[in-house]
Design a protein around this motif. Structure first.
Motif, PDB file in Angstrom:
ATOM      1  N   ARG A   1       0.919  -1.045   0.250  1.00 45.86           N
ATOM      2  CA  ARG A   1       0.019   0.159  -0.010  1.00 45.86           C
ATOM      3  C   ARG A   1       0.710   1.113  -0.173  1.00 45.86           C
ATOM      4  O   ARG A   1       0.615   2.205  -0.651  1.00 45.86           O
ATOM      5  CB  ARG A   1      -1.044  -0.114   1.225  1.00 45.86           C
TER       6      ARG A   1
ATOM      7  N   THR B   1       1.108   4.268  -3.030  1.00 45.16           N
ATOM      8  CA  THR B   1       1.128   5.599  -2.736  1.00 45.16           C
ATOM      9  C   THR B   1       2.156   6.272  -3.310  1.00 45.16           C
ATOM     10  O   THR B   1       2.088   7.452  -3.842  1.00 45.16           O
ATOM     11  CB  THR B   1       0.788   5.936  -1.325  1.00 45.16           C
TER      12      THR B   1
ATOM     13  N   ASP C   1       2.371   9.027  -6.528  1.00 46.50           N
ATOM     14  CA  ASP C   1       2.571  10.302  -6.067  1.00 46.50           C
ATOM     15  C   ASP C   1       3.857  10.716  -6.970  1.00 46.50           C
ATOM     16  O   ASP C   1       4.033  12.062  -7.462  1.00 46.50           O
ATOM     17  CB  ASP C   1       3.158  10.617  -4.583  1.00 46.50           C
TER      18      ASP C   1
END
Length: 233
Positions: A206, A210, A214
């Motif tokens: 996870r 992310t 990003d």
């Protein structure tokens, strides 16, 4: 046409095929929205280490993991790796040996509980069933085999996505088994990596998703394949 390095290329191709087949099934990690998978080989190694403490308890034998009900499994929210299983609850099928020091129902229950705990807390697998079959009754507790260290085909991180993924705590290395460590598709980015055993695999995935989303222009959806879980980072 035959070239001087054809045998070398053939050896590399053979090694790559053997490594891909050695992964076993690609199991869903977490739920349909997590965009995460782990190789069966990596998952089984973690379960074996978690249940291999010395003592008179049951000894884990062969282990296979599959989706308990493929027909009822939901579709993944993100593109899956080639041949990956759908993200439904899993069934662990395993054999075990035990001694007479503990009643078989109690031994099986203890091993089942240990498998469920390790699957959830060390990996993040959603397991709905554990099917254990006793294959041997022992006179005394055997010497438990030491699990082999995970074989990791590590590669240096390249590009924005690879650098972002490699910098996440719990990532041991980027790997290359299905292809390049970072696969850029038309609608998503897939990262292949190994995690460290001191971090829950799903939590690492996870965080990688992310970090990569990003870092990459356009913030594309990201999926992750865990090919190994290693003791040392």
């Amino acid at each position: 046409m035959t070239t001087a390095d054809s045998p070398h290329r053939a050896d590399e191709w053979t090694a790559a095929v053997r490594q891909r087949l050695g992964l076993g099934r690609l199991l869903p990690l977490g739920g349909p929205a997590d965009g995460a998978w782990i190789s069966e080989r990596a998952a089984v190694a973690v379960l074996r280490r978690a249940t291999g403490a010395p003592g008179p308890g049951p000894v884990l034998g062969d282990v296979r993991i599959a989706v308990a009900d493929p027909d009822a499994a939901p579709r993944p929210a993100l593109p899956a790796p080639p041949s990956a299983l759908p993200p439904g609850p899993l069934r662990i099928e395993a054999t075990m040996s035990a001694t007479a020091e503990q009643p078989l129902p109690a031994a099986a229950a203890a091993l089942r509980s240990a498998l469920l705990t390790a699957a959830a807390e060390r990996l993040g697998l959603v397991v709905g069933e554990v099917d254990l079959r006793v294959t041997e009754l022992l006179d005394a507790a055997p010497e438990r085999p030491v699990p082999e260290a995970a074989a990791v085909r590590a590669v240096e991180p390249e590009g924005t996505a690879g650098t972002a993924a490699a910098g996440v705590p719990g990532v041991a290395a980027l790997t290359r088994v299905l292809g390049s460590a970072v696969h850029t598709g038309p609608d998503h980015v897939r990262v292949e990596l190994a995690t460290t055993a001191d971090h829950r695999a799903l939590d690492v995935v996870r965080a990688v998703r992310t970090a990569v989303a990003d870092a990459v222009d356009g913030h594309p959806p990201v999926t992750v394949l865990v090919t190994a879980v290693v003791e040392d980072g």
